[in-house]
Design a protein around this motif. Structure first.
Motif, short mmCIF file in Angstrom:
data_model
loop_
_atom_site.label_atom_id
_atom_site.label_comp_id
_atom_site.label_asym_id
_atom_site.label_seq_id
_atom_site.Cartn_x
_atom_site.Cartn_y
_atom_site.Cartn_z
N THR A 25 -101.11 68.23 74.31
CA THR A 25 -102.33 68.15 75.11
C THR A 25 -102.55 69.40 75.94
O THR A 25 -103.54 69.52 76.62
CB THR A 25 -102.27 66.93 76.06
OG1 THR A 25 -101.15 67.10 76.93
CG2 THR A 25 -102.14 65.64 75.29
N CYS A 26 -101.59 70.34 75.91
CA CYS A 26 -101.71 71.54 76.72
C CYS A 26 -102.78 72.47 76.16
O CYS A 26 -102.79 72.75 74.97
CB CYS A 26 -100.37 72.29 76.76
SG CYS A 26 -99.15 71.48 77.79
N PRO A 27 -103.67 72.95 77.03
CA PRO A 27 -104.61 73.97 76.57
C PRO A 27 -103.88 75.28 76.27
O PRO A 27 -102.86 75.58 76.88
CB PRO A 27 -105.57 74.14 77.76
CG PRO A 27 -104.83 73.61 78.95
CD PRO A 27 -103.86 72.60 78.44
N HIS A 28 -104.39 76.02 75.32
CA HIS A 28 -103.77 77.29 74.95
C HIS A 28 -103.83 78.27 76.11
O HIS A 28 -104.71 78.20 76.96
CB HIS A 28 -104.50 77.85 73.72
CG HIS A 28 -103.78 79.02 73.10
ND1 HIS A 28 -104.01 80.32 73.48
CD2 HIS A 28 -102.84 79.06 72.15
CE1 HIS A 28 -103.23 81.10 72.76
NE2 HIS A 28 -102.51 80.37 71.95
N PHE A 50 -108.05 68.97 85.26
CA PHE A 50 -107.32 67.71 85.33
C PHE A 50 -105.88 67.92 84.89
O PHE A 50 -104.93 67.44 85.53
CB PHE A 50 -107.99 66.67 84.43
CG PHE A 50 -107.25 65.36 84.38
CD1 PHE A 50 -107.49 64.38 85.34
CD2 PHE A 50 -106.32 65.09 83.38
CE1 PHE A 50 -106.80 63.18 85.31
CE2 PHE A 50 -105.63 63.89 83.34
CZ PHE A 50 -105.88 62.94 84.31
N HIS A 51 -105.71 68.66 83.81
CA HIS A 51 -104.38 68.91 83.25
C HIS A 51 -103.48 69.61 84.26
O HIS A 51 -102.31 69.28 84.41
CB HIS A 51 -104.52 69.75 81.99
CG HIS A 51 -103.25 69.92 81.23
ND1 HIS A 51 -102.73 68.95 80.41
CD2 HIS A 51 -102.37 70.95 81.17
CE1 HIS A 51 -101.61 69.38 79.88
NE2 HIS A 51 -101.36 70.60 80.32
N LEU A 52 -104.05 70.58 84.98
CA LEU A 52 -103.25 71.36 85.93
C LEU A 52 -103.03 70.59 87.23
O LEU A 52 -101.93 70.61 87.78
CB LEU A 52 -103.96 72.68 86.25
CG LEU A 52 -104.02 73.69 85.11
CD1 LEU A 52 -104.91 74.86 85.52
CD2 LEU A 52 -102.63 74.19 84.76
N GLN A 56 -100.39 67.78 86.65
CA GLN A 56 -99.42 68.72 87.19
C GLN A 56 -98.44 69.16 86.11
O GLN A 56 -97.22 69.15 86.33
CB GLN A 56 -98.67 68.09 88.36
CG GLN A 56 -99.62 67.70 89.49
CD GLN A 56 -98.91 67.56 90.80
OE1 GLN A 56 -97.81 67.03 90.86
NE2 GLN A 56 -99.52 68.06 91.86
N CYS A 57 -98.98 69.52 84.97
CA CYS A 57 -98.14 69.97 83.86
C CYS A 57 -97.33 71.19 84.29
O CYS A 57 -97.90 72.20 84.67
CB CYS A 57 -99.03 70.33 82.66
SG CYS A 57 -98.12 71.10 81.33
N PRO A 58 -96.00 71.07 84.30
CA PRO A 58 -95.19 72.19 84.78
C PRO A 58 -95.31 73.43 83.90
O PRO A 58 -95.25 74.56 84.39
CB PRO A 58 -93.76 71.64 84.76
CG PRO A 58 -93.80 70.50 83.79
CD PRO A 58 -95.20 69.95 83.85
N TYR A 59 -95.52 73.18 82.59
CA TYR A 59 -95.62 74.31 81.67
C TYR A 59 -96.88 75.12 81.96
O TYR A 59 -96.84 76.33 82.17
CB TYR A 59 -95.61 73.79 80.23
CG TYR A 59 -95.86 74.89 79.22
CD1 TYR A 59 -94.83 75.76 78.88
CD2 TYR A 59 -97.11 75.05 78.65
CE1 TYR A 59 -95.07 76.78 77.99
CE2 TYR A 59 -97.35 76.06 77.75
CZ TYR A 59 -96.33 76.93 77.42
OH TYR A 59 -96.56 77.94 76.53
N CYS A 60 -98.02 74.42 81.99
CA CYS A 60 -99.29 75.12 82.16
C CYS A 60 -99.41 75.71 83.56
O CYS A 60 -99.97 76.79 83.74
CB CYS A 60 -100.46 74.19 81.88
SG CYS A 60 -100.56 73.79 80.13
N ASN A 61 -98.88 75.02 84.57
CA ASN A 61 -98.94 75.56 85.92
C ASN A 61 -98.13 76.84 86.03
O ASN A 61 -98.52 77.76 86.74
CB ASN A 61 -98.47 74.52 86.93
CG ASN A 61 -99.61 73.59 87.34
OD1 ASN A 61 -100.56 74.02 87.99
ND2 ASN A 61 -99.54 72.35 86.94
ZN LIG Z 1 -99.80 71.65 79.91
#
Ligand SMILES: [Zn+2]
Length: 99
Positions: A25-28, A50-52, A56-61
């Motif tokens: 679900t992570c945006p590129h 919303f994802h960030l 609070q996706c640790p990867y994308c943040n």
């Molecule tokens: Zn993510």
């Protein structure tokens, strides 16, 4: 015969699978960069926000932090140049006064 690994391979597989599924679900990274630059609006921007913030996706943040830091670094040299010039001209002026 037993393996020296004390990690249950089944458990390791599950963790890896869950992690990968979450990441689907992570945006590129390019999308995240466009989002930071304000180049995305509408539903995509809502999704990334919303994802960030909510997920609070640790990867994308961490990717966003990375991109921001890179942005700062790209901007900083100009400021440093300007400050150096000011310092140099001040130093020259001070030297001129003293001489
Ligand atoms: Zn993510």
């Amino acid at each position: 015969m037993s393996t020296p690994d004390d990690i249950d391979p089944k458990l390791a597989f599950t963790v890896a699978t869950v992690w990968r599924e979450e990441r689907i679900t992570c945006p590129h990274q390019d999308l995240l960069q466009s989002f930071l630059a304000g180049g995305i609006d509408g539903g995509a921007a809502d999704f990334i926000a919303f994802h960030l913030r909510e997920s609070q996706c640790p990867y994308c943040n961490s990717v966003v932090e990375d991109l921001k830091a890179r942005d700062d670094q790209a901007r900083r040299p100009q400021l440093t140049d300007l400050r150096d010039k000011l310092l140099r001209s001040t130093a020259t002026a001070l030297r001129g006064k003293r001489a």
